[in-house]
Structures are given as C-alpha cells and as structure tokens.
Design an enzyme around this catalytic site. Structure first.
Site, short mmCIF file in Angstrom:
data_model
loop_
_atom_site.label_atom_id
_atom_site.label_comp_id
_atom_site.label_asym_id
_atom_site.label_seq_id
_atom_site.Cartn_x
_atom_site.Cartn_y
_atom_site.Cartn_z
N ARG A 236 0.85 -1.18 0.00
CA ARG A 236 0.00 0.00 0.00
C ARG A 236 0.88 1.23 0.00
O ARG A 236 1.92 1.28 0.66
CB ARG A 236 -0.93 0.03 1.21
CG ARG A 236 -2.07 -0.97 1.15
CD ARG A 236 -3.09 -0.60 0.05
NE ARG A 236 -4.23 -1.49 0.01
CZ ARG A 236 -4.33 -2.57 -0.76
NH1 ARG A 236 -3.30 -2.90 -1.55
NH2 ARG A 236 -5.42 -3.31 -0.76
N GLU A 264 -3.43 7.43 -5.06
CA GLU A 264 -3.52 6.54 -6.22
C GLU A 264 -4.75 6.95 -7.04
O GLU A 264 -5.85 6.92 -6.50
CB GLU A 264 -3.66 5.10 -5.74
CG GLU A 264 -3.32 4.05 -6.78
CD GLU A 264 -3.26 2.66 -6.15
OE1 GLU A 264 -2.15 2.21 -5.82
OE2 GLU A 264 -4.32 2.05 -5.99
N HIS A 283 -1.29 -0.50 -10.20
CA HIS A 283 -1.91 -1.44 -9.25
C HIS A 283 -2.37 -2.71 -9.97
O HIS A 283 -3.53 -3.14 -9.85
CB HIS A 283 -3.10 -0.77 -8.55
CG HIS A 283 -3.39 -1.34 -7.19
ND1 HIS A 283 -3.73 -0.57 -6.11
CD2 HIS A 283 -3.39 -2.62 -6.74
CE1 HIS A 283 -3.96 -1.34 -5.05
NE2 HIS A 283 -3.75 -2.59 -5.41
#
Length: 325
Positions: A236, A264, A283
């Site tokens: 993360r 993000e 991601h």
C-alpha cells in the site's frame, strides 16, 4: 457488488456452484444490503468482492440471520466492520489466493533487476549496431549470492519466499511477529528492518497497511539501503513516505518499482513520473483476468465448507483483525 464487478468475479458455473450448496436469493448481484429486500430474513451468507459496500452493525437490521461474509478478493477492512464480530458474524477472504500473482510480480522484477535486463535493453537500444558485447558482464550480476529483503511474512511475503527457494538467493525477512525458527522454516533468515535494508540487493515491501505500518518506510530507511538496490512496493502506498522516497530516488543511488502509490493514481505533477530509475505500474500486481476467477473459486470453496459444517481455511477471526490487511 455492481454488475460490472460481478462479471469480473463470476462465470455462470460459479453461480451454479453456489446454487448447488445453498439456496440462492438471486443469480444476479445486489448493489447494496438494502437491495436484498423481501428475502432479507432468510439470508445467512453474503458473498462480496471488489467495490462491495461496507457491511456494518446497521446491516443486521436488514439481514438479522447474517452469519458469514465470504469475500472473493483480498482486503476486507473496507468491507466489514469488526463491530459485527460480537454478533456472531464470521468472515473469510481470498487474500491467500490473490497473494500468488502479487508474489509472481515481485519475482519477475527481482529476476529482471538481478540480471540487469532493463539496463541491458536501454544500453543496447542506445548503442544499436555499436554495442560492445564483450562488455555485458559489466552490467547485471545475475542471482548468485544476491540478497532479497522481504518486509512482512504476509500471504504475499510467504508466497514470495516460496518462489525464491529454487533460486540461489538469500531471503532476509523482517516481521516482528515471526521468530527465527519460523522464519527458517519458511526458508528465510530473520533480521531487523535496518540490517535488512543495509544488506538486501532488492527490498520487497509486502506488509499490510495498519496504524503501526503507516509511513514506516521513510528517509532513514531509504538512506540505509545499499547503493544500487531496488525497492519494490506492491503493498500500500501509505506505508511509504512518498516525499522522502522521491528525495532518495532523485539522487539516483537506488531505484524503485511502484505498483501502489499515495495517492492513487499518482498526481501528474509528481517528480517520480520522470525519474529514469523508477517504474510505476497501475496497481496490477494482484489478480487480473482469469486470475480473478481463482479468487472466486477459493471463496466458493469456503462457502461450501461452511455449508458442510467444516472449518474455514481462510477465516479472519477477531484476534486476527489487528494484523489483517
């Protein structure tokens, strides 16, 4: 879950599997708990996935018989409120299945980095017909006697250690919840965080985002990394101090692969975009395409075990919640 998420997670045969082990309220997805409507008193199991709404104590007013949330993905904390545990709710997740492609993503970069593939390709492209093949040994060292530092014996961390076993590398593990014997049984050597950063040629961050891990990697940690090392983050973004990381990477002493960022997506003005020693992916390390169906298969296996009265293999208990992703 939303219809577009449902078709990512479920094939028709998956729905057939559910229908074979329990009574389905519907073969189509519900967008919210409230949408279940008239059948609410009968619902004992809810299957969730990416983008599912949060299930909290107020959900019990709609679903008084709810006993199991089976999550066909990884992170549960955005889906389930732990306040439901005292009401007898059980939860299970496909996190261990989603860990496999993340670990494979990390392994692919470890192999590429240790071999120097990206640097060879760049130099060859620039030199073209003038490339000096006799100079290949100057770049890239291969995997012999390379040290890989893994931060956290999470599902991903453990999967990565297993993938590295056939390769002649040393696995260093930092995890305060794992002792030396347990680390050795996995195939790694337990070390503290700073020695890991100092010794590792590649550092893979695989820790869950918890209050204790937020911003755990900052200026001091990046300064401790050895020259020429690669930092991989598939965990993360908020575990890393991005300002400190950008400062460290701007020096060119270390490099990074970032599959997750904070925020993000990464802002278009971030200096990380233009650094030649940084590779940013959107991601994608986790399950994609047919890999998503593997998570659903695992989730449905858990539902089947529950319906047979068997133990759940991936149950997250209240005592696990503080360390779960």
């Amino acid at each position: 879950m939303a219809r577009e998420r449902f078709v990512q997670h479920f094939r028709p045969d998956h729905v057939d599997r559910l229908a074979a082990c329990c009574d389905l309220v519907s073969r189509e997805p519900f967008g919210s708990i409230a949408d279940i409507g008239a059948c609410r008193d009968d619902v004992e199991i809810v299957v969730t996935g990416w983008g599912s709404p949060r299930i909290g104590p107020d959900s019990l007013a709609v679903l008084p018989r709810l006993r199991l949330v089976a999550h066909a993905a990884g992170t549960l904390k955005n889906i389930v409120d732990p306040a439901l545990f005292p009401h007898g709710l059980r939860v299970t997740t496909a996190a261990r299945v989603n860990a496999a492609p993340v670990a494979e993503f990390c392994l692919s970069w470890i192999l590429r980095w240790n071999k120097g593939i990206d640097r060879f390709e760049r130099d060859y492209r620039l030199s073209r017909s003038g490339y000096d093949f006799a100079d290949r040994s100057a770049v890239g060292s291969g995997d012999d006697r390379i040290s890989v530092g893994i931060i956290s014996a999470s599902h991903v961390g453990r999967s990565l250690i297993r993938l590295l076993q056939p390769i002649d590398v040393e696995c260093l593990l930092f995890d305060p919840f794992v002792d030396e014997a347990a680390a050795g049984a996995m195939g790694a050597r337990k070390v503290d965080l700073e020695p890991l950063l100092e010794m590792a040629d590649v550092v893979s961050l695989n820790a869950p985002l918890l209050p204790a891990t937020e911003r755990m990697i900052g200026a001091r940690q990046f300064a401790a990394m050895k020259d020429g090392a690669l930092f991989i983050n598939t965990a993360r973004g908020r575990i890393v101090d991005h300002e400190a990381m950008a400062d460290a990477l701007s020096e060119g002493r270390i490099s990074a692969v970032l599959d997750v960022t904070d925020p993000e997506p990464l802002p278009s003005g971030s200096p990380l975009w233009d650094m030649p020693n940084v590779w940013i992916t959107p991601h994608v390390a986790g399950s994609l395409g047919h890999e998503v169906f593997r998570m659903t298969d695992w989730c449905l296996s858990e539902v089947e075990r529950y319906c047979r009265g068997e133990a759940l293999l991936s149950e997250i208990r209240p005592s696990d919640w503080g360390r779960a992703a």
